[in-house]
Write an enzyme that holds these catalytic residues in place. Structure first.
Site, PDB file in Angstrom:
ATOM      1  CE  LYS A  81      -4.033   2.059   2.485  1.00  0.00           C
ATOM      2  NZ  LYS A  81      -5.008   1.936   3.779  1.00  0.00           N
ATOM      3  CB  SER A  88      -8.189   3.909   2.822  1.00  0.00           C
ATOM      4  OG  SER A  88      -7.379   3.360   3.612  1.00  0.00           O
ATOM      5  CB  SER A 146      -8.936   1.416   5.638  1.00  0.00           C
ATOM      6  OG  SER A 146      -9.168   2.574   5.496  1.00  0.00           O
TER       7      SER A 146
END
Lengths: 95, 493
Positions: free
Chosen positions: B78, B156, B180
């Site tokens: 990420k 997210s 998330s």
């Protein structure tokens, strides 16, 4: 609690985010929607409740009070938008 | 050979150890899948050379024997994780071009275990969002579609979810502040674990809300979550909130035996307007755990309804403080200044240009709730309610409940752009089932257990006792076996 345009302007200034004058009414409206949602918290009985400080109760570890890092001026300045002579450069601060 | 990118971590590990495959072959297969998947918007920075270099090193290490489980496994990382010399922007324009001079503890541990980084993954800007639509890179897309309707992978960690579900990498790192990891996992039919707060070091992960943020694995199976968590977890002197506790062999705890375990079903999660198919999924999951020998117990977590408003005070407050560092001085973007502009104008213009709308909104809400005169009414009150939310869980666990079963999300994945006109609060409701776990610092896992009426994956969430990820993973393993979810999205990209 209702946020007016003046409050929205003040908050934007505190957050150091430039918001054009014509966008302030919409911003105030969004704040009001969010704060209206948060307002539910006023119904909770919190009498005698301590505010949470740490979610996992633990004593923070202690370490020797000695220098463990440093001497990395080049690495620290490597990503600066404006670095000169070993310093971060910014617009003039003092008249 | 594109089949290689479809392997689980456990399958790849076993094949690597037997010499049936090399890490270079696995890595090349993933790189080729990534190249053909631009339409998913999952990978936003590509590091093929680094990946192949790491893969060759992993093959050498495996050849010598005694390599860790993650050795040679190709991963997506990420964009929130700082990776040395590789763009790490938190999907924000304000960090445009930022290449850290250091490596986050999590990626450092994964690389130390021999894992391979294929590139950086899309996400919502500063992890603020539930649809990956606030990213400066543009949106990530769910590999699952509803006919021709393009769907969000959630957020997210949307890029992570999309990449794992579309077989672009074997697994990915995610972070979870209010859901998330778990919400995107549920939207894409994969498994995602948010560990206990303090289990995984936050050092080198770009901060959103420090008392809630926690990194975790996003994988294709519960076993893979166990393997990857072990490599990510552990005490780190550089994160004072990381716990100095031994990291168990989580994989060895997967027996599938949950006889006698007590599973709580919280009545407060039966929210108004819950779609019938979500209620049915939850009931089926309950029956599966019961059939596996668990005792099902109705429980109450009375402060649940206050979790979202509490979160939307605490998270913006912490964000406004954490994001104060983006001032155009030390890293990232600085606005072009006009004649006569001073340092104040530099701050204000830089932040106005660099932050997207949702980030600005949250920073300003956070600034407001922390400002003089409102601190007690909002921030301190929210911290008190947070204590009550945590106490709800403590009481249930003290009464003998081992894990809690809930839906992971209130719906299947929604369409891209469908929430654009909605009030910000509507988007926040996505986190209704996941956010309590962050507020209480507990471990939570989302795993796919069924399909919606229109053929989209749906997930359930299990919440465990603090530090007992091993037991939680084992319960999830039993549920995974009973649910037998094997559906994959049809390739269109």
């Amino acid at each position: 609690m209702s946020i007016d345009i003046e409050t929205a302007r003040r908050v934007a200034h505190l957050a150091r985010i430039a918001v054009p004058e014509d966008e302030l009414p919409a911003l105030a409206g969004e704040f009001n929607a969010i704060l209206g949602f948060i307002e539910q918290l006023s119904e909770v009985d919190v009498e005698g409740v301590e505010p949470m400080v740490s979610v996992t109760p633990q004593r923070l570890k202690r370490r020797q009070d000695v220098v463990t890092d440093g001497g990395q001026q080049e690495a620290i300045l490597a990503n600066a938008p404006d670095a000169r002579e070993g310093f971060f450069a910014v617009p003039k601060v003092v008249e | 050979m594109s089949e290689l990118s479809k392997l689980t971590i456990a399958e790849a590990r076993d094949a690597l150890r037997k010499g049936e495959v090399t890490s270079v072959a696995l890595t090349e297969a993933c790189l080729s899948e990534i190249e053909g998947a631009e339409a998913l918007g999952a990978f936003v920075h590509h590091t093929p050379e680094l990946a192949l270099e790491q893969a060759r090193a992993a093959d050498a290490r495996i050849g010598q024997g005694d390599a860790p489980s993650m050795c040679g496994i190709p991963l997506g990382i990420k964009d929130l994780f700082c990776t040395k010399g590789v763009e790490s922007q938190a999907a924000s324009a304000i960090l445009h071009g930022f290449k850290p001079e250091y490596e986050s503890t999590v990626t450092s541990q994964l690389f130390g275990a021999g894992a391979v980084m294929l590139g950086k993954l899309n996400m919502d800007e500063f992890a603020m969002g539930s649809s990956n639509e606030t990213s400066t890179y543009g949106t990530a897309v769910n590999p699952w579609r509803d006919g021709e309707r393009q769907l969000t992978p959630g957020g997210s960690s949307g890029g992570s979810a999309s990449a794992v579900a579309a077989d672009l990498c074997l697994a990915a790192t995610g972070t979870d502040t209010g859901g998330s990891i778990r919400q995107p996992a549920a939207f894409t039919g994969i498994t995602g674990l948010k560990p206990t707060y303090g289990r995984v070091s936050r050092w080198g992960i770009i901060a959103f809300a420090s008392s809630l943020d926690q990194a975790g694995p996003m994988t294709r199976s519960v076993r893979d979550c166990a393997i990857m968590l072990e490599a990510m977890a552990g005490h780190d002197p550089k994160d004072s909130t990381s716990a100095d506790l031994a990291v168990p062999d989580f994989e060895a705890m997967l027996t599938g035996d949950i006889k006698g375990k007590v599973i709580g079903i919280p009545s407060e999660y039966r929210v108004e307007g819950m779609p019938e198919e979500i209620a049915a999924l939850w009931a089926e999951g309950t029956d599966m755990l019961k059939a596996a020998g668990a005792e099902i117990r109705d429980i109450s977590l009375p402060h649940t309804k206050y979790a979202l408003p509490t979160y939307y005070v605490i998270a913006p407050a912490e964000a406004s403080s954490n994001l104060a560092r983006y001032d155009g001085v030390r890293f990232g973007h600085r606005a072009k200044l006009a004649q006569g502009d001073g340092i104040e104008e530099m701050y204000q213009k830089t932040r106005a240009e660099g932050f997207g709308a949702e980030v600005k909104r949250r920073v300003m809400v956070g600034t407001y709730v922390l400002s003089a005169g409102y601190y007690d009414a909002y921030y301190n009150r929210a911290r008190k309610v947070r204590a009550l939310i945590k106490q709800d869980f403590e009481q249930v666990f003290a009464a003998g409940v081992d894990a809690i079963l809930t839906p992971a999300t209130p719906s299947a994945a929604f369409g891209l752009g469908e929430m654009a006109e909605a009030d910000p609060v509507q988007m926040y409701l996505n986190d209704v089932f996941t956010v309590t776990v962050n507020l209480a610092g507990l471990p939570g896992i989302a795993l796919p257990t069924g399909l919606s009426g229109n053929g989209l994956p749906l997930g359930l969430q299990l919440i465990g006792r603090p530090w007992e990820e091993g037991d939680l993973l084992n319960t999830a393993y039993a549920l995974e076996q009973a649910a037998g979810f094997v559906s994959k999205p049809a390739k269109w990209w």
